[in-house]
Design a protein around this motif. Structure first.
Motif, PDB file in Angstrom:
ATOM      1  N   TRP A 291     -42.708  50.413   3.149  1.00 14.92           N
ATOM      2  CA  TRP A 291     -42.904  50.151   1.709  1.00 14.92           C
ATOM      3  C   TRP A 291     -44.294  49.583   1.455  1.00 14.92           C
ATOM      4  O   TRP A 291     -44.981  49.992   0.507  1.00 14.92           O
ATOM      5  N   TRP A 292     -44.725  48.632   2.295  1.00 14.22           N
ATOM      6  CA  TRP A 292     -46.017  47.980   2.087  1.00 14.22           C
ATOM      7  C   TRP A 292     -47.161  48.989   2.165  1.00 14.22           C
ATOM      8  O   TRP A 292     -48.079  48.966   1.337  1.00 14.22           O
ATOM      9  N   ALA A 295     -47.152  51.249  -0.833  1.00 10.74           N
ATOM     10  CA  ALA A 295     -47.568  50.520  -2.034  1.00 10.74           C
ATOM     11  C   ALA A 295     -49.061  50.232  -2.060  1.00 10.74           C
ATOM     12  O   ALA A 295     -49.558  49.613  -3.017  1.00 10.74           O
ATOM     13  N   ALA A 306     -45.654  42.188  -6.963  1.00  7.37           N
ATOM     14  CA  ALA A 306     -45.187  43.325  -6.180  1.00  7.37           C
ATOM     15  C   ALA A 306     -44.102  44.088  -6.929  1.00  7.37           C
ATOM     16  O   ALA A 306     -43.268  43.502  -7.620  1.00  7.37           O
ATOM     17  N   GLU A 307     -44.132  45.410  -6.792  1.00  9.93           N
ATOM     18  CA  GLU A 307     -43.100  46.271  -7.372  1.00  9.93           C
ATOM     19  C   GLU A 307     -42.217  46.768  -6.234  1.00  9.93           C
ATOM     20  O   GLU A 307     -42.587  47.662  -5.483  1.00  9.93           O
ATOM     21  N   TRP A 308     -41.027  46.152  -6.122  1.00  5.05           N
ATOM     22  CA  TRP A 308     -40.136  46.472  -5.016  1.00  5.05           C
ATOM     23  C   TRP A 308     -39.411  47.799  -5.256  1.00  5.05           C
ATOM     24  O   TRP A 308     -39.003  48.104  -6.373  1.00  5.05           O
ATOM     25  N   SER A 309     -39.231  48.561  -4.193  1.00  4.45           N
ATOM     26  CA  SER A 309     -38.323  49.699  -4.255  1.00  4.45           C
ATOM     27  C   SER A 309     -36.892  49.147  -4.226  1.00  4.45           C
ATOM     28  O   SER A 309     -36.681  47.985  -3.853  1.00  4.45           O
TER      29      SER A 309
END
Length: 503
Positions: A291-292, A295, A306-309
């Motif tokens: 994810w990081w 992103a 942060a925009e989390w999945s």
């Protein structure tokens, strides 16, 4: 007896040679890794043998049993010395596989060597009583007991550090009752796995979520002590620099990143990382890495931004990051005094909690003629200075003297001064409000000169300037200085050209 001592000394010499010859870093051969596999098999021998020898010696302390087990104890100590030597040698080869914490591995290695030395010393004192009487004199009779005590301590500490390497640093305390955990200064069991950050609002996602994964799973082979493939993963600078095969990550494209490729390879693949004999990444850790990178692989982005999945949101919720407090809510502010609230309300202001279970207040002027810069009102506001977050003095008699008091309310986030007598001079007092997000100056006499003071407000997001003395040039200058600021100057209509056509 002399022959046994000779071979024991030969074993110690072999150990010294192996400590000097076996490299601590670099890419090991398959045969070296094969030899390392014998360490877990051999390492349990000295533990059991030496502990049995110590227990027999304790039983021999009884007068009726004195000397009964001397032959057996001597044999056990001798076998314990040799099995300890072999365990250390095989351990040197196992360590070449990497994947272990450098500090824990160093301590495990040191304690293993000390076990060999203490076991050898205990054997010599058992075989030759009075061995060091010439040098130690009165201490000599105690040296055998001291050697056994140090040996038992060494075995325990070596096993402890070995358990930390194999099962993680919390293997001993993982199921410890909360009462003992409190005595030991450890968090409660309910907090295990939760991130305890001092200031989450100012912590980057890399520092909080990514760096710990790299530190625990990768840095032992790609850090200051070892750089396999010329790669280090212990700092952002080294990560960006990459290794012999180039950068390990491609920002925004996890599927093209070598780091993710290696992590998700099958365990039986030669290219899988970490090595199969090392502690592996959990599914959650691998997903965080992916994810990081997708992103953007930012080293500076803060947790609140942060925009989390959906999957990562579940992971961070489980880590205790489901609610990241920011701004004034991240501060440790004491609750307001109820008597101070009553005193302010008696002056014609409405005082209500900003939110449930929060120490902050919203204050609104209800008696428009009462909200002037009187000393009584000034003192009442200052007594609640840390707690006032929203302040509405709109359409009241407030002027620059009262705005001067507002400068001493450090946690104000919303301020209504519309249709008051506030001027540019008053705005100069607001430049220290570091948490101010909303400011309404509609219908006041402020001009372009006053807008200059607003450039110093770091959190200002919304500004209302309808029917003020500001000009388009002044607002454009402010907008240029604070690009993300929303400025509302009211409805602006273009002049309508007269219709010159004939009816």
């Amino acid at each position: 007896m002399k022959q046994s001592v000779f071979w024991m000394c030969a074993g110690l010499a072999l150990l010294v040679v192996m400590l000097l010859v076996v490299p601590g870093s670099g890419r090991p051969s398959d045969f070296s890794l094969f030899l390392g596999r014998f360490h877990p098999v051999v390492v349990h021998l000295p533990i059991g043998i030496l502990v049995v020898a110590i227990l027999l010696e304790c039983l021999s302390a009884r007068p009726a049993w004195r000397g009964r087990y001397d032959t057996g104890i001597l044999a056990l100590l001798y076998i314990g010395v040799w099995s300890s030597i072999l365990a250390v040698i095989f351990g040197l080869y196992l360590a070449q596989g990497g994947g272990y914490s450098a500090s824990q591995l160093a301590w495990h290695k040191r304690m293993g060597i000390l076990v060999v030395l203490f076991a050898s010393l205990a054997y010599l004192y058992k075989a030759w009583p009075g061995l060091s009487e010439r040098w130690l004199k009165h201490w000599e009779p105690r040296m055998y007991g001291i050697s056994l005590g140090l040996l038992l301590l060494g075995v325990a500490l070596t096993g402890h550090f070995g358990g930390m390497l194999t099962h993680g640093p919390d293997y001993l305390s993982r199921y410890m009752p909360d009462g003992l955990r409190q005595v030991a200064g450890l968090p409660k069991k309910a907090d295990i796995g939760r991130l305890l950050l001092e200031n989450p609002a100012e912590t980057s996602t890399y520092t909080a979520l990514i760096a710990p994964v790299l530190e625990s799973r990768c840095v032992s082979c790609h850090g200051p002590d070892a750089q396999r493939g010329g790669l280090r993963l212990d700092t952002p600078e080294f990560i960006n620099e990459g290794g012999d095969d180039g950068p390990p990550i491609v920002a925004g494209r996890a599927h093209e990143s070598e780091l993710i490729h290696r992590v998700w390879l099958p365990l039986n693949s030669d290219d899988h990382m970490p090595p199969i004999e090392s502690p592996q990444l959990s599914v959650a850790e691998a997903e965080l890495l992916r994810w990081w990178i997708d992103a953007g692989a930012s080293f500076e982005e803060l947790l609140p931004d942060a925009e989390w999945s959906p999957v990562v949101q579940t992971i961070v919720d489980g880590m205790g990051l489901d609610e990241i407090r920011t701004g004034i809510f991240a501060l440790d502010t004491a609750p307001p005094d109820s008597m101070d609230i009553v005193a302010l309300a008696n002056l014609g202001l409405s005082v209500t909690p900003l939110a449930e279970n929060e120490p902050y207040l919203q204050v609104r002027c209800m008696d428009l003629e009462a909200c002037t810069g009187t000393s009584e009102l000034r003192e009442a506001l200052l007594r609640l200075a840390p707690n006032i977050a929203w302040l509405d003095l709109g359409r009241s008699q407030a002027g620059n003297d009262l705005v001067e008091v507002i400068a001493d309310l450090p946690h104000v986030t919303r301020l209504h001064l519309q249709q008051t007598s506030v001027t540019d001079e008053g705005l100069a007092h607001l430049s220290n409000l570091e948490y101010l997000e909303y400011l309404n100056l509609y219908g006041t006499a402020v001009s372009d000169s006053g807008l200059v003071h607003l450039e110093e407000l770091p959190e200002l997001q919304s500004l209302y300037l309808w029917q003020t003395n500001t000009t388009e040039a002044g607002t454009e200058r402010l907008q240029s200085a604070v690009p993300e600021l929303y400025i509302n100057t009211g409805l602006s209509l273009s002049p309508v050209e007269p219709d010159s056509t004939d009816a």
